[in-house]
Write a protein that holds these residues in place. Structure first.
Motif, PDB file in Angstrom:
ATOM      1  N   VAL A  36      23.062   7.893   6.412  1.00 63.89           N
ATOM      2  CA  VAL A  36      22.015   8.909   6.293  1.00 63.89           C
ATOM      3  C   VAL A  36      22.675  10.288   6.313  1.00 63.89           C
ATOM      4  CG1 VAL A  36      19.953   9.906   7.364  1.00 63.89           C
ATOM      5  CG2 VAL A  36      20.304   7.431   7.397  1.00 63.89           C
ATOM      6  N   GLY A  37      22.525  11.029   5.219  1.00 60.37           N
ATOM      7  CA  GLY A  37      23.135  12.349   5.136  1.00 60.37           C
ATOM      8  C   GLY A  37      22.306  13.423   5.805  1.00 60.37           C
ATOM      9  N   GLY A  38      20.955  13.321   5.700  1.00 60.56           N
ATOM     10  CA  GLY A  38      20.066  14.296   6.318  1.00 60.56           C
ATOM     11  C   GLY A  38      19.910  15.579   5.537  1.00 60.56           C
ATOM     12  N   GLU A  39      20.584  15.732   4.401  1.00 69.72           N
ATOM     13  CA  GLU A  39      20.512  16.978   3.633  1.00 69.72           C
ATOM     14  C   GLU A  39      19.371  16.965   2.614  1.00 69.72           C
ATOM     15  OE1 GLU A  39      21.016  19.345   0.092  1.00 69.72           O
ATOM     16  OE2 GLU A  39      21.522  17.213   0.165  1.00 69.72           O
ATOM     17  N   GLY A  40      19.112  15.814   2.012  1.00 66.09           N
ATOM     18  CA  GLY A  40      18.076  15.711   1.005  1.00 66.09           C
ATOM     19  C   GLY A  40      17.226  14.476   1.212  1.00 66.09           C
ATOM     20  N   PHE A  41      15.897  14.661   1.151  1.00 66.99           N
ATOM     21  CA  PHE A  41      14.955  13.548   1.252  1.00 66.99           C
ATOM     22  C   PHE A  41      14.168  13.460  -0.049  1.00 66.99           C
ATOM     23  CE2 PHE A  41      14.291  13.456   6.173  1.00 66.99           C
ATOM     24  CZ  PHE A  41      15.596  13.007   6.321  1.00 66.99           C
ATOM     25  N   ALA A  42      13.584  12.299  -0.297  1.00 64.29           N
ATOM     26  CA  ALA A  42      12.668  12.090  -1.416  1.00 64.29           C
ATOM     27  C   ALA A  42      11.444  11.359  -0.893  1.00 64.29           C
ATOM     28  CB  ALA A  42      13.332  11.292  -2.537  1.00 64.29           C
ATOM     29  N   VAL A  43      10.287  11.675  -1.467  1.00 65.80           N
ATOM     30  CA  VAL A  43       9.030  11.071  -1.022  1.00 65.80           C
ATOM     31  C   VAL A  43       8.264  10.566  -2.230  1.00 65.80           C
ATOM     32  CG1 VAL A  43       7.774  13.273  -1.085  1.00 65.80           C
ATOM     33  CG2 VAL A  43       6.969  11.437   0.415  1.00 65.80           C
ATOM     34  N   ASP A  44       7.601   9.438  -2.040  1.00 68.66           N
ATOM     35  CA  ASP A  44       6.774   8.882  -3.112  1.00 68.66           C
ATOM     36  C   ASP A  44       5.876   7.807  -2.512  1.00 68.66           C
ATOM     37  OD1 ASP A  44       5.688   8.570  -5.582  1.00 68.66           O
ATOM     38  OD2 ASP A  44       7.509   7.905  -6.589  1.00 68.66           O
ATOM     39  N   ALA A  45       4.903   7.358  -3.308  1.00 68.03           N
ATOM     40  CA  ALA A  45       3.972   6.323  -2.877  1.00 68.03           C
ATOM     41  C   ALA A  45       3.803   5.308  -3.990  1.00 68.03           C
ATOM     42  CB  ALA A  45       2.628   6.929  -2.499  1.00 68.03           C
ATOM     43  N   SER A  46       3.508   4.071  -3.595  1.00 65.66           N
ATOM     44  CA  SER A  46       3.295   3.003  -4.569  1.00 65.66           C
ATOM     45  C   SER A  46       2.065   2.208  -4.167  1.00 65.66           C
ATOM     46  CB  SER A  46       4.510   2.072  -4.627  1.00 65.66           C
ATOM     47  OG  SER A  46       4.344   1.071  -5.612  1.00 65.66           O
ATOM     48  N   LEU A  47       1.289   1.785  -5.166  1.00 61.93           N
ATOM     49  CA  LEU A  47       0.073   1.023  -4.908  1.00 61.93           C
ATOM     50  C   LEU A  47       0.408  -0.440  -4.631  1.00 61.93           C
ATOM     51  CD1 LEU A  47      -2.397   2.341  -7.636  1.00 61.93           C
ATOM     52  CD2 LEU A  47      -2.226   3.032  -5.254  1.00 61.93           C
ATOM     53  N   ILE A  48      -0.162  -0.965  -3.557  1.00 59.52           N
ATOM     54  CA  ILE A  48      -0.044  -2.381  -3.223  1.00 59.52           C
ATOM     55  C   ILE A  48      -1.459  -2.956  -3.156  1.00 59.52           C
ATOM     56  CG2 ILE A  48       0.818  -4.080  -1.593  1.00 59.52           C
ATOM     57  CD1 ILE A  48       3.030  -2.461  -2.862  1.00 59.52           C
ATOM     58  N   GLN A  49      -1.704  -4.017  -3.894  1.00 57.74           N
ATOM     59  CA  GLN A  49      -3.038  -4.594  -3.965  1.00 57.74           C
ATOM     60  C   GLN A  49      -3.473  -5.122  -2.606  1.00 57.74           C
ATOM     61  OE1 GLN A  49      -3.466  -7.464  -7.066  1.00 57.74           O
ATOM     62  NE2 GLN A  49      -5.632  -7.873  -6.657  1.00 57.74           N
ATOM     63  N   ALA A  50      -4.716  -4.832  -2.223  1.00 57.43           N
ATOM     64  CA  ALA A  50      -5.253  -5.277  -0.942  1.00 57.43           C
ATOM     65  C   ALA A  50      -5.804  -6.693  -1.053  1.00 57.43           C
ATOM     66  CB  ALA A  50      -6.352  -4.321  -0.473  1.00 57.43           C
ATOM     67  N   ASP A  51      -5.992  -7.317   0.084  1.00 62.32           N
ATOM     68  CA  ASP A  51      -6.589  -8.652   0.133  1.00 62.32           C
ATOM     69  C   ASP A  51      -8.106  -8.505   0.105  1.00 62.32           C
ATOM     70  OD1 ASP A  51      -6.928 -11.379   0.355  1.00 62.32           O
ATOM     71  OD2 ASP A  51      -6.733 -11.392   2.540  1.00 62.32           O
ATOM     72  N   ALA A  52      -8.609  -8.049  -1.035  1.00 66.11           N
ATOM     73  CA  ALA A  52     -10.042  -7.810  -1.218  1.00 66.11           C
ATOM     74  C   ALA A  52     -10.359  -7.965  -2.694  1.00 66.11           C
ATOM     75  CB  ALA A  52     -10.427  -6.405  -0.729  1.00 66.11           C
ATOM     76  N   ASN A  53     -11.580  -8.328  -2.995  1.00 69.49           N
ATOM     77  CA  ASN A  53     -11.958  -8.505  -4.397  1.00 69.49           C
ATOM     78  C   ASN A  53     -13.299  -7.851  -4.673  1.00 69.49           C
ATOM     79  OD1 ASN A  53     -14.141 -10.595  -3.956  1.00 69.49           O
ATOM     80  ND2 ASN A  53     -12.381 -11.715  -3.125  1.00 69.49           N
ATOM     81  N   LYS A  54     -13.557  -7.622  -5.950  1.00 65.51           N
ATOM     82  CA  LYS A  54     -14.756  -6.912  -6.388  1.00 65.51           C
ATOM     83  C   LYS A  54     -16.030  -7.686  -6.052  1.00 65.51           C
ATOM     84  CE  LYS A  54     -17.139  -3.999  -9.066  1.00 65.51           C
ATOM     85  NZ  LYS A  54     -18.367  -4.758  -9.321  1.00 65.51           N
ATOM     86  N   GLN A  55     -15.954  -9.013  -6.049  1.00 64.59           N
ATOM     87  CA  GLN A  55     -17.164  -9.812  -5.847  1.00 64.59           C
ATOM     88  C   GLN A  55     -17.757  -9.616  -4.450  1.00 64.59           C
ATOM     89  OE1 GLN A  55     -14.443 -10.936  -7.478  1.00 64.59           O
ATOM     90  NE2 GLN A  55     -15.505 -10.853  -9.461  1.00 64.59           N
ATOM     91  N   ARG A  56     -16.895  -9.329  -3.463  1.00 61.69           N
ATOM     92  CA  ARG A  56     -17.377  -9.110  -2.100  1.00 61.69           C
ATOM     93  C   ARG A  56     -17.302  -7.629  -1.747  1.00 61.69           C
ATOM     94  NH1 ARG A  56     -15.581 -11.704   2.603  1.00 61.69           N
ATOM     95  NH2 ARG A  56     -17.770 -11.479   3.204  1.00 61.69           N
ATOM     96  N   SER A  57     -17.969  -6.818  -2.548  1.00 57.03           N
ATOM     97  CA  SER A  57     -17.988  -5.375  -2.313  1.00 57.03           C
ATOM     98  C   SER A  57     -19.382  -4.845  -2.596  1.00 57.03           C
ATOM     99  CB  SER A  57     -16.974  -4.663  -3.216  1.00 57.03           C
ATOM    100  OG  SER A  57     -17.338  -4.788  -4.582  1.00 57.03           O
ATOM    101  N   ILE A  58     -19.623  -3.617  -2.168  1.00 56.39           N
ATOM    102  CA  ILE A  58     -20.902  -2.952  -2.415  1.00 56.39           C
ATOM    103  C   ILE A  58     -20.629  -1.563  -2.972  1.00 56.39           C
ATOM    104  CG2 ILE A  58     -22.120  -4.217  -0.588  1.00 56.39           C
ATOM    105  CD1 ILE A  58     -21.803  -1.764   1.197  1.00 56.39           C
ATOM    106  N   ALA A  59     -21.642  -0.944  -3.534  1.00 48.24           N
ATOM    107  CA  ALA A  59     -21.502   0.419  -4.028  1.00 48.24           C
ATOM    108  C   ALA A  59     -21.202   1.364  -2.875  1.00 48.24           C
ATOM    109  CB  ALA A  59     -22.775   0.852  -4.753  1.00 48.24           C
ATOM    110  N   GLY A  60     -20.380   2.372  -3.146  1.00 50.03           N
ATOM    111  CA  GLY A  60     -19.951   3.277  -2.088  1.00 50.03           C
ATOM    112  C   GLY A  60     -21.088   3.967  -1.372  1.00 50.03           C
ATOM    113  N   GLN A  61     -22.147   4.350  -2.121  1.00 55.41           N
ATOM    114  CA  GLN A  61     -23.257   5.068  -1.484  1.00 55.41           C
ATOM    115  C   GLN A  61     -24.104   4.175  -0.582  1.00 55.41           C
ATOM    116  OE1 GLN A  61     -22.794   4.753  -4.726  1.00 55.41           O
ATOM    117  NE2 GLN A  61     -24.652   4.060  -5.795  1.00 55.41           N
ATOM    118  N   ASP A  62     -23.915   2.842  -0.690  1.00 54.10           N
ATOM    119  CA  ASP A  62     -24.682   1.921   0.152  1.00 54.10           C
ATOM    120  C   ASP A  62     -23.984   1.596   1.468  1.00 54.10           C
ATOM    121  OD1 ASP A  62     -26.582   1.795  -1.837  1.00 54.10           O
ATOM    122  OD2 ASP A  62     -25.686   0.036  -2.807  1.00 54.10           O
TER     123      ASP A  62
END
Length: 343
Positions: A36-62
């Motif tokens: 670890v040099g400590g002089e330069g860092f990099a940051v980023d994010a990656s999408l990981i699919q959740a253990d959830a599916n569309k069939q067992r969901s509701i509209a956000g406003q509900d």
């Protein structure tokens, strides 16, 4: 038995944060080994699919946030406990299109330009010397939450290991004015990040970049040399407006190219524009190009995560479940890196 691990994780060791402590121990070992040099860092994010599916969901406003936690599942309890966190509920007031009943913290997203799905964001902060992951954080899969997670990781790394980089590499998602101001003014970190800027006009009229700003007098000068001043009123808590005189604009031969549909030209300027100018000053420099190349190391960590460790879909639910899986995966990646370089 697998249930022994599950009960130990959720009942015995949850409050002790043992997974995080193991991760930090491995990072310390990498620091001792000189990875670890400590002089330069990099940051980023990656999408990981959740253990959830569309069939067992509701509209956000509900969705009802006032439901009784005592009668809810563990994932729902964890979601309700994070409504005020900057990486979760407080990241945005926008109501998601769909909310999963089994894992409401998962974000419905179509960021991959394909079919939408429920996901979490795995946020990495790496040291660019050898690509060691110095911190990891789970968050909602929206830009505001990922930026909040980046700030959390930078502050935690400084607190736990005494590491504060001289420069931070990232993509445009981290180039909004508040984030750049936090890096420049509060942390003293050089932002090697493209500025998130939508001021470029595509209708043939002058853009804001065609106007010259005078910091000593706090005025803009238009292409014909006229002055645009501001009253000092901050609009929407973030923007100052610099207006030209109507008399100057009426007599100006460049009016059709400047403000053909308005009586006079006005220029919006963010209250954190100085930090944006600092970030722009790094663009195109040798150091910026070096950071841009080194940022590919964080993309390699995510590719390794999904292709080799096979973490394309989460097995656990809730913010804590996602956090546990992401931290455990980062532990494995750092151990592989430590073993490879030490050997």
């Amino acid at each position: 038995d697998h249930s022994a691990f599950s009960r130990a994780r959720n009942e015995r060791f949850r409050e002790g944060d043992v997974v995080r402590r193991v991760f930090e121990h491995i990072v310390e070992a990498c620091i001792v080994a000189g990875l670890v040099g400590g002089e330069g860092f990099a940051v980023d994010a990656s999408l990981i699919q959740a253990d959830a599916n569309k069939q067992r969901s509701i509209a956000g406003q509900d969705w009802r946030r006032d439901r009784d936690p005592a009668r809810s599942s563990r994932a729902v309890k964890e979601y309700l406990a994070t409504l005020d966190d900057t990486a979760w509920g407080a990241a945005s007031d926008v109501v998601p299109k769909f909310i999963s009943l089994s894992d409401p913290a998962a974000q419905w997203t179509g960021a991959h330009k394909g079919p939408a799905f429920f996901a979490y964001s795995d946020n990495y902060l790496i040291d660019v010397k050898f690509g060691v992951i110095v911190d990891v954080e789970a968050s909602r899969s929206i830009r505001q939450a990922e930026v909040g997670a980046a700030r959390t990781m930078i502050e935690r790394t400084e607190e736990r290991f005494g590491l504060k980089p001289e420069r931070l590499a990232g993509d445009t998602a981290y180039g909004a004015a508040p984030m750049l101001n936090w890096l420049v003014e509060e942390k003293g970190i050089a932002p090697h990040i493209p500025v998130f800027d939508k001021s470029k006009r595509d209708d043939g009229t002058f853009s804001r970049s065609d106007f010259r700003y005078d910091p000593t007098r706090d005025v803009y000068h238009c292409p014909s040399g006229k002055r645009l001043g501001t009253s000092g009123t901050v609009h929407e808590g973030k923007t100052l407006l610099y207006r030209a005189s109507k008399l100057d604009c009426d007599a100006c031969p460049l009016k059709p190219q400047c403000c053909p549909k308005e009586p006079s030209r006005k220029i919006p300027r963010d209250i954190h524009e100085h930090a944006r100018d600092v970030a722009r000053s790094f663009a195109g420099t040798e150091g910026f190009e070096t950071s841009r190349r080194q940022r590919k190391k964080i993309e390699m960590r995510f590719a390794h995560l999904k292709r080799i460790l096979r973490l394309g879909r989460l097995r656990l639910r809730g913010p804590r479940g996602a956090q546990d899986e992401f931290v455990l995966a980062a532990i494995a990646q750092n151990l592989r890196r430590l073993a490879s370089f030490v050997a």
